[in-house]
Design a protein around this motif. Sequence first.
Motif, PDB file in Angstrom:
ATOM      1  N   UNK A   1       0.875  -1.004  -0.277  1.00  0.00           N
ATOM      2  CA  UNK A   1      -0.222   0.149   0.121  1.00  0.00           C
ATOM      3  C   UNK A   1       0.585   1.460   0.072  1.00  0.00           C
ATOM      4  N   UNK A   2       1.892   1.294   0.768  1.00  0.00           N
ATOM      5  CA  UNK A   2       2.973   3.030   0.981  1.00  0.00           C
ATOM      6  C   UNK A   2       3.291   2.791  -0.805  1.00  0.00           C
ATOM      7  N   UNK A   3       3.351   1.592  -1.143  1.00  0.00           N
ATOM      8  CA  UNK A   3       4.384   2.268  -2.568  1.00  0.00           C
ATOM      9  C   UNK A   3       3.333   2.943  -3.796  1.00  0.00           C
ATOM     10  N   UNK A   4       2.136   2.294  -3.141  1.00  0.00           N
ATOM     11  CA  UNK A   4       1.243   2.502  -4.292  1.00  0.00           C
ATOM     12  C   UNK A   4       0.907   4.433  -4.070  1.00  0.00           C
ATOM     13  N   UNK A   5       0.914   4.660  -3.000  1.00  0.00           N
ATOM     14  CA  UNK A   5       0.314   5.739  -2.174  1.00  0.00           C
ATOM     15  C   UNK A   5       1.434   6.903  -3.034  1.00  0.00           C
ATOM     16  N   UNK A   6       2.602   6.711  -2.692  1.00  0.00           N
ATOM     17  CA  UNK A   6       3.654   7.008  -2.754  1.00  0.00           C
ATOM     18  C   UNK A   6       4.638   7.634  -3.945  1.00  0.00           C
ATOM     19  N   UNK A   7       3.753   6.244  -4.951  1.00  0.00           N
ATOM     20  CA  UNK A   7       3.401   6.634  -6.136  1.00  0.00           C
ATOM     21  C   UNK A   7       2.393   7.633  -7.299  1.00  0.00           C
ATOM     22  N   UNK A   8       1.604   7.703  -6.252  1.00  0.00           N
ATOM     23  CA  UNK A   8       0.664   8.580  -6.401  1.00  0.00           C
ATOM     24  C   UNK A   8       1.186  10.268  -6.050  1.00  0.00           C
ATOM     25  N   UNK A   9       1.850  10.341  -5.297  1.00  0.00           N
ATOM     26  CA  UNK A   9       2.070  11.957  -4.453  1.00  0.00           C
ATOM     27  C   UNK A   9       2.433  12.655  -5.797  1.00  0.00           C
ATOM     28  N   UNK A  10       3.904  11.689  -6.721  1.00  0.00           N
ATOM     29  CA  UNK A  10       4.028  12.899  -7.560  1.00  0.00           C
ATOM     30  C   UNK A  10       3.722  12.240  -8.921  1.00  0.00           C
ATOM     31  N   UNK A  11       3.664  13.189 -10.068  1.00  0.00           N
ATOM     32  CA  UNK A  11       3.074  12.766 -11.469  1.00  0.00           C
ATOM     33  C   UNK A  11       4.970  12.298 -11.903  1.00  0.00           C
ATOM     34  N   UNK A  12       5.007  11.982 -12.664  1.00  0.00           N
ATOM     35  CA  UNK A  12       6.126  11.523 -13.600  1.00  0.00           C
ATOM     36  C   UNK A  12       6.836  12.603 -13.825  1.00  0.00           C
ATOM     37  N   UNK A  13       6.167  13.883 -14.376  1.00  0.00           N
ATOM     38  CA  UNK A  13       6.816  14.839 -15.021  1.00  0.00           C
ATOM     39  C   UNK A  13       7.272  15.351 -13.806  1.00  0.00           C
ATOM     40  N   UNK A  14       6.799  15.229 -12.854  1.00  0.00           N
ATOM     41  CA  UNK A  14       7.238  15.628 -11.629  1.00  0.00           C
ATOM     42  C   UNK A  14       8.548  15.572 -10.843  1.00  0.00           C
ATOM     43  N   UNK A  15       8.078  14.492 -10.653  1.00  0.00           N
ATOM     44  CA  UNK A  15       9.725  13.654 -10.525  1.00  0.00           C
ATOM     45  C   UNK A  15      10.479  14.093 -11.696  1.00  0.00           C
ATOM     46  N   UNK A  16      10.565  13.657 -12.747  1.00  0.00           N
ATOM     47  CA  UNK A  16      11.606  13.600 -14.162  1.00  0.00           C
ATOM     48  C   UNK A  16      12.074  15.492 -13.846  1.00  0.00           C
ATOM     49  N   UNK A  17      11.209  16.578 -12.830  1.00  0.00           N
ATOM     50  CA  UNK A  17      12.226  17.810 -13.214  1.00  0.00           C
ATOM     51  C   UNK A  17      12.679  18.588 -12.554  1.00  0.00           C
TER      52      UNK A  17
END
Lengths: 254, 503
Positions: free
Chosen positions: B15-31
């Motif tokens: 659960x925590x991993x799924x939640x964490x993934x949702x916290x930022x978009x790919x675009x936000x992460x790669x920026x």
Amino acid sequence: MNIIRKIVRHSEYTAEMVIENPSIARSARAGHFVMVRFTPDCPRIPFTIVDASPADGTFTIIIHKGARLADLIGSLHEDYRIGDVLGPLGQAFEIRNYGTVVCCGDGVGFVPIIPVIKALKQAGNRVVTILSEFTSETSCLRANVEPYSDVILHSSEEMATLELIDRVLTDEKVDLTVITGPTPMMKAIAECTRVRQIPTRCILNMVMLDGVGLCGICRVMVDGKRMLTCIDGPVFDAHHVDFDQLQNRQRHFV
Amino acid sequence: MTTIEENNLISRDSGWREELRKRFTTKERTAVPRVKMPEMDAAYRVRCDDEVNQGLSTEQAVLEARRCLDCPDPGCMKECPVSNNIPAFIKNVERRNFGEALKVLSLTTVLPAVCGRVCPQEKQCEHGCIYNKMKKPPVAIGHLERFVADYNRELDESVARQSSAQAVQAPSYFAAIKIAVVGSGPSGLAFAGDMAKRGYDVTVFEALDCFGGVLKYGIPQFCLPNHVVDAEIEKLRAIGVKFVKDTFVGKTLSYDDLQEQGFKGIYVATGAGKPRFMGIPGENLPGVMTANEYLIRVNFSQHEIYGQNVATLKQKRVAVIGAGNTAMDAVRAALRLGAEKAMIIYRRGESEIPARQEEVRHAKEEGAEFLTLHNPLEYIADENGLLKAVRLQRMELGEPDESGRCTPVPVEGDIIDVEVDLAVVCVGFLPNPPVSLPDVDLSRNGNILVDGSSMKSSSPEIYAGGDIVRGAATVILAMGDGRKAAKSMAEAFEQIIRNTRLD
């Protein structure tokens, strides 16, 4: 482990010490050496295992002021625990009955040959020992080999070592010569025995850092091949050692 | 061995991993730009022994962890020789569970603080990172691994070991089985750790007077501080591994002695530390040193050479032959000892340099010169028989060989002499001769021959791995071998025990 059980100061320069280490005592053979680091601040120094008693779990080394240990020799005492002792290292001398063996060494450089003389005598050889120096510094060494030598000779101002050895080789049939000591002397003796076609082994005494084949300081060319004194030696065929190169290295490392 | 708790820690579906993934978009992460490792200033660091890389701050680490996209099919893991669960540990960093991050790493590695520092990440995990496909710098996996290890070590140290009980293992079914490890380098430590975790009674024998093997005598403090290695060894002690120094197995104790003392399994990881030479004239001149001689003197502070002092190389010119990691270590050590000129001499071109990129960059920043496409022909002595110069043949790159690297070919007649005071030969290592191994098949080079999947030698009780099997390789590959050997040796014992029970 590694406790000095007995220490005999032969002179202000030389001390003989019996060290407790059952594993080393059990595995030591003539020709082997140990790497000793007295304290963490000391360098690691190779010493010949002069004698070993598996029953007592002890072995003996002889240390000399020349090994930059002047202050240390004074501070060592019985029951002192040595920081690190590693061994037995090197290849053992091939001991068998060769017949008549001439063993020649110089002063404190004589130490590596002491266990070989004993082992050769015990294997039934006739041993002719030549000490090339005879001063108060080294006279103590005579006692270590006297019981195992059929003849002991020592060079003097009148009779240099090379002359002495030449006379011995002329007078009797010699089957093997074993030499140790300063490189120029070993080179000269090796030339002398080469002409007479007498097999000759030299025991090299070299600076080492680790003693297990890593640093390469003790490298020496033998028959055109690069050998490490710590793992391939310290005994080599004197007729194949490149003494000139060795001497050049030692001028800067000893 | 996977428990529910462990599964929650590493599973991508928890659960925590799924939640964490949702916290930022790919675009936000790669920026987010790749973190820059804080480094000591080059001009300052060449005058001391302090570690060059200072380590990430907590905020830097958490932000860098956010860059990781938590791919469903992570390329990084495939490139890791010990299969660290990289996304799982990074995501634990992102959610600031640094202790859990270490737990994830500990499932597969015993030396995270070491690997985070000395692994060639650009050729391994970071090479497999999805960011490369986006033409962006990969996630700084190595820096994060190091962060996790250091963070937890410092925490442990600050708690002053008040809870010294690192969960002492319950007496194990296997505790009666004694295992000997020969050599305390990375491979031996990895093996020892894995066997101890499985409950075996493990003793590590080391010939030198300190533990860590090449991590201690080879890698200088400014790359890998000794206290980092010691802390990893302490962790192994805490889980029951015994360490015995000043014992050269094969000399002090024979392999028969080990068997007599009841050791049922032996892992030989004696490494490759025997120096290689090029076989050119003058290599035995005083002033020509092996990499090991130089680095042992540097690392063990035995600066004083008999009659010749290297503690200071002031106004001296140093040539380092070779361009591997060892060569970079040597050239950087020379600069720290005050060399006026320290150069790498390498027969291929700049892009063929095998050392880690970071080390090459550090060496350049610190002032090392790179004389690529030059190959030593001879060392020349002065009238006193001391090294005076090295004679170099200029090379050019020819056709690529099987390894894909271009073969250097001599440029006819283009030979120069470079005056030097010290030459350090870093052209590789040969396996340390294993002493009196009973019934073990060796290769012509002296490597121990093993079955690649089990690391088992031709003698039933003896397994081997690391450089003694591979020839000079990397810390992480050596560790990988140790883990593989532990797995197969443990399986062999379990098999024996099962069979005995059936009887």
